[in-house]
Design a protein around this motif. Structure first.
Motif, PDB file in Angstrom:
ATOM      1  N   PRO A 109      -0.723  -0.155 -28.041  1.00 31.72           N
ATOM      2  CA  PRO A 109      -1.430  -1.250 -28.711  1.00 31.72           C
ATOM      3  C   PRO A 109      -1.720  -2.445 -27.793  1.00 31.72           C
ATOM      4  CG  PRO A 109       0.475  -0.506 -29.990  1.00 31.72           C
ATOM      5  CD  PRO A 109       0.616   0.064 -28.623  1.00 31.72           C
ATOM      6  N   TYR A 110      -1.166  -2.438 -26.574  1.00 30.32           N
ATOM      7  CA  TYR A 110      -1.305  -3.582 -25.674  1.00 30.32           C
ATOM      8  C   TYR A 110      -2.227  -3.298 -24.489  1.00 30.32           C
ATOM      9  CZ  TYR A 110       2.706  -5.117 -28.374  1.00 30.32           C
ATOM     10  OH  TYR A 110       3.534  -5.472 -29.414  1.00 30.32           O
ATOM     11  N   LEU A 111      -2.832  -2.105 -24.498  1.00 29.64           N
ATOM     12  CA  LEU A 111      -3.771  -1.725 -23.454  1.00 29.64           C
ATOM     13  C   LEU A 111      -4.994  -1.090 -24.109  1.00 29.64           C
ATOM     14  CD1 LEU A 111      -1.314  -0.079 -20.869  1.00 29.64           C
ATOM     15  CD2 LEU A 111      -2.497  -2.267 -20.591  1.00 29.64           C
ATOM     16  N   SER A 112      -6.061  -0.964 -23.339  1.00 30.77           N
ATOM     17  CA  SER A 112      -7.291  -0.358 -23.846  1.00 30.77           C
ATOM     18  C   SER A 112      -7.530   0.990 -23.164  1.00 30.77           C
ATOM     19  CB  SER A 112      -8.481  -1.281 -23.561  1.00 30.77           C
ATOM     20  OG  SER A 112      -8.689  -1.374 -22.149  1.00 30.77           O
ATOM     21  N   SER A 113      -8.518   1.725 -23.656  1.00 36.79           N
ATOM     22  CA  SER A 113      -8.866   2.990 -23.006  1.00 36.79           C
ATOM     23  C   SER A 113      -9.366   2.736 -21.580  1.00 36.79           C
ATOM     24  CB  SER A 113      -9.926   3.739 -23.824  1.00 36.79           C
ATOM     25  OG  SER A 113     -11.103   2.962 -23.959  1.00 36.79           O
ATOM     26  N   ASP A 114      -9.969   1.563 -21.354  1.00 32.55           N
ATOM     27  CA  ASP A 114     -10.397   1.215 -19.989  1.00 32.55           C
ATOM     28  C   ASP A 114      -9.191   1.080 -19.063  1.00 32.55           C
ATOM     29  OD1 ASP A 114     -13.059   1.214 -20.672  1.00 32.55           O
ATOM     30  OD2 ASP A 114     -13.186  -0.952 -20.973  1.00 32.55           O
ATOM     31  N   HIS A 115      -8.108   0.507 -19.581  1.00 28.68           N
ATOM     32  CA  HIS A 115      -6.886   0.412 -18.779  1.00 28.68           C
ATOM     33  C   HIS A 115      -6.364   1.808 -18.434  1.00 28.68           C
ATOM     34  CE1 HIS A 115      -6.415  -3.759 -20.576  1.00 28.68           C
ATOM     35  NE2 HIS A 115      -6.263  -3.969 -19.284  1.00 28.68           N
ATOM     36  N   MET A 116      -6.428   2.718 -19.406  1.00 31.21           N
ATOM     37  CA  MET A 116      -5.952   4.067 -19.151  1.00 31.21           C
ATOM     38  C   MET A 116      -6.826   4.769 -18.116  1.00 31.21           C
ATOM     39  SD  MET A 116      -3.333   3.828 -20.900  1.00 31.21           S
ATOM     40  CE  MET A 116      -2.682   5.431 -20.471  1.00 31.21           C
ATOM     41  N   GLN A 117      -8.115   4.476 -18.135  1.00 28.83           N
ATOM     42  CA  GLN A 117      -9.005   5.027 -17.106  1.00 28.83           C
ATOM     43  C   GLN A 117      -8.621   4.475 -15.737  1.00 28.83           C
ATOM     44  OE1 GLN A 117     -11.729   7.431 -17.518  1.00 28.83           O
ATOM     45  NE2 GLN A 117     -11.143   7.453 -15.349  1.00 28.83           N
ATOM     46  N   GLU A 118      -8.305   3.184 -15.690  1.00 29.12           N
ATOM     47  CA  GLU A 118      -7.858   2.578 -14.428  1.00 29.12           C
ATOM     48  C   GLU A 118      -6.567   3.236 -13.950  1.00 29.12           C
ATOM     49  OE1 GLU A 118      -7.432  -1.625 -14.892  1.00 29.12           O
ATOM     50  OE2 GLU A 118      -9.501  -1.900 -15.585  1.00 29.12           O
ATOM     51  N   LEU A 119      -5.679   3.529 -14.878  1.00 29.69           N
ATOM     52  CA  LEU A 119      -4.410   4.165 -14.518  1.00 29.69           C
ATOM     53  C   LEU A 119      -4.654   5.576 -13.985  1.00 29.69           C
ATOM     54  CD1 LEU A 119      -1.319   3.686 -14.571  1.00 29.69           C
ATOM     55  CD2 LEU A 119      -1.296   4.767 -16.815  1.00 29.69           C
ATOM     56  N   MET A 120      -5.560   6.300 -14.639  1.00 29.08           N
ATOM     57  CA  MET A 120      -5.867   7.648 -14.186  1.00 29.08           C
ATOM     58  C   MET A 120      -6.557   7.614 -12.821  1.00 29.08           C
ATOM     59  SD  MET A 120      -7.379  10.833 -16.436  1.00 29.08           S
ATOM     60  CE  MET A 120      -7.974   9.654 -17.601  1.00 29.08           C
ATOM     61  N   ASP A 121      -7.462   6.658 -12.629  1.00 29.16           N
ATOM     62  CA  ASP A 121      -8.137   6.504 -11.338  1.00 29.16           C
ATOM     63  C   ASP A 121      -7.132   6.189 -10.241  1.00 29.16           C
ATOM     64  OD1 ASP A 121     -10.553   6.979 -12.568  1.00 29.16           O
ATOM     65  OD2 ASP A 121     -11.156   4.870 -12.639  1.00 29.16           O
ATOM     66  N   ALA A 122      -6.159   5.333 -10.561  1.00 31.59           N
ATOM     67  CA  ALA A 122      -5.127   4.975  -9.581  1.00 31.59           C
ATOM     68  C   ALA A 122      -4.306   6.199  -9.197  1.00 31.59           C
ATOM     69  CB  ALA A 122      -4.229   3.873 -10.137  1.00 31.59           C
ATOM     70  N   PHE A 123      -3.982   7.024 -10.194  1.00 33.52           N
ATOM     71  CA  PHE A 123      -3.237   8.258  -9.909  1.00 33.52           C
ATOM     72  C   PHE A 123      -4.037   9.171  -9.007  1.00 33.52           C
ATOM     73  CE2 PHE A 123      -2.729  12.762 -11.115  1.00 33.52           C
ATOM     74  CZ  PHE A 123      -1.462  12.965 -10.590  1.00 33.52           C
ATOM     75  N   MET A 124      -5.297   9.385  -9.332  1.00 26.57           N
ATOM     76  CA  MET A 124      -6.138  10.274  -8.533  1.00 26.57           C
ATOM     77  C   MET A 124      -6.282   9.777  -7.103  1.00 26.57           C
ATOM     78  SD  MET A 124      -6.767  12.683 -10.601  1.00 26.57           S
ATOM     79  CE  MET A 124      -6.923  13.068 -12.345  1.00 26.57           C
ATOM     80  N   ALA A 125      -6.364   8.447  -6.945  1.00 29.71           N
ATOM     81  CA  ALA A 125      -6.546   7.852  -5.616  1.00 29.71           C
ATOM     82  C   ALA A 125      -5.241   7.709  -4.853  1.00 29.71           C
ATOM     83  CB  ALA A 125      -7.228   6.491  -5.748  1.00 29.71           C
TER      84      ALA A 125
END
Length: 222
Positions: free
Chosen positions: A165-181
């Motif tokens: 509830p404290y993050l958005s789907s955009d934040h999750m995309q950023e997290l996934m991008d960070a993992f991939m990178a």
């Protein structure tokens, strides 16, 4: 000359801060691997021929497709696979990234993105801080759960916090991008932003685990 206690203290504090930062990044990397790729981060420590072979299998056995995923020629990839050449630093990271991309299927990516929904997070007009304000009669389930050692003031202990509830789907995309990178600092930034929205004083020290399931909000009127 008398010892400079102020310099010694500053050096000790800097060393402690560096140790805490290293712990944040390394434990977050490990947790992301287990949550997103269902593998240990130690898999990236294996020899290049092993990792090249894993990628080859994950793309269906085509050397051409594996080489394309890494961004190198089939000839170069085949030399890594056969142990005839060792990838340089940038190529080694490209090989690791290609394996990370192959390890996270599309369905899991969708569930990760759906595990955060900040529709009820509002900014306080006076303090400028974010606060969770869910209407009466609305219940929620699912979310992105962080289990970590978190310090709030002097209270330092492991906690499990649903950051969905404290993050958005955009934040999750950023997290996934960070993992991939392979960018652990960028991943930590996302977790720290979620914690700040939860409790402004919360400080992430080390990440134990991450889990996710789609956030679902339901109204009693429905």
């Amino acid at each position: 000359m008398a010892p400079n206690n102020g310099d010694d203290q500053a050096a000790a504090e800097a060393a402690k801060a560096a140790q805490e930062e290293a712990a944040r990044k390394s434990t977050t990397k490990g947790a992301l691997f287990k949550a997103f790729a269902k593998r240990s981060a130690k898999s990236e420590d294996r020899a290049a021929p092993v990792r090249a072979g894993q990628l080859l299998k994950r793309v269906g056995g085509s050397i051409k497709d594996a080489a394309k995923a890494v961004g190198r020629s089939p000839r170069t990839f085949k030399r890594w696979l056969d142990g005839q050449a060792t990838p340089k630093a940038d190529s080694n990271e490209a090989l690791n990234r290609a394996n990370r991309e192959a390890l996270v299927p599309e369905g899991r990516r969708k569930r990760i993105l759906a595990s955060a929904d900040d529709r009820y997070l509002v900014e306080d007009e006076e303090s400028g801080q974010m606060r969770f304000q869910k209407p009466e009669g609305v219940t929620g389930k699912g979310g992105f759960v962080l289990t970590a050692v978190i310090r709030i003031s002097k209270d330092e202990r492991e906690r499990s916090v649903n950051l969905g509830p404290y993050l958005s789907s955009d934040h999750m995309q950023e997290l996934m991008d960070a993992f991939m990178a392979g960018n652990e600092r960028a991943a930590v930034d996302v977790l720290e932003e979620g914690l700040e929205n939860w409790v402004p004083e919360a400080e992430l020290l080390s990440t134990s685990s991450l889990s996710f399931s789609p956030v679902e909000w339901e109204s009693e009127d429905e």
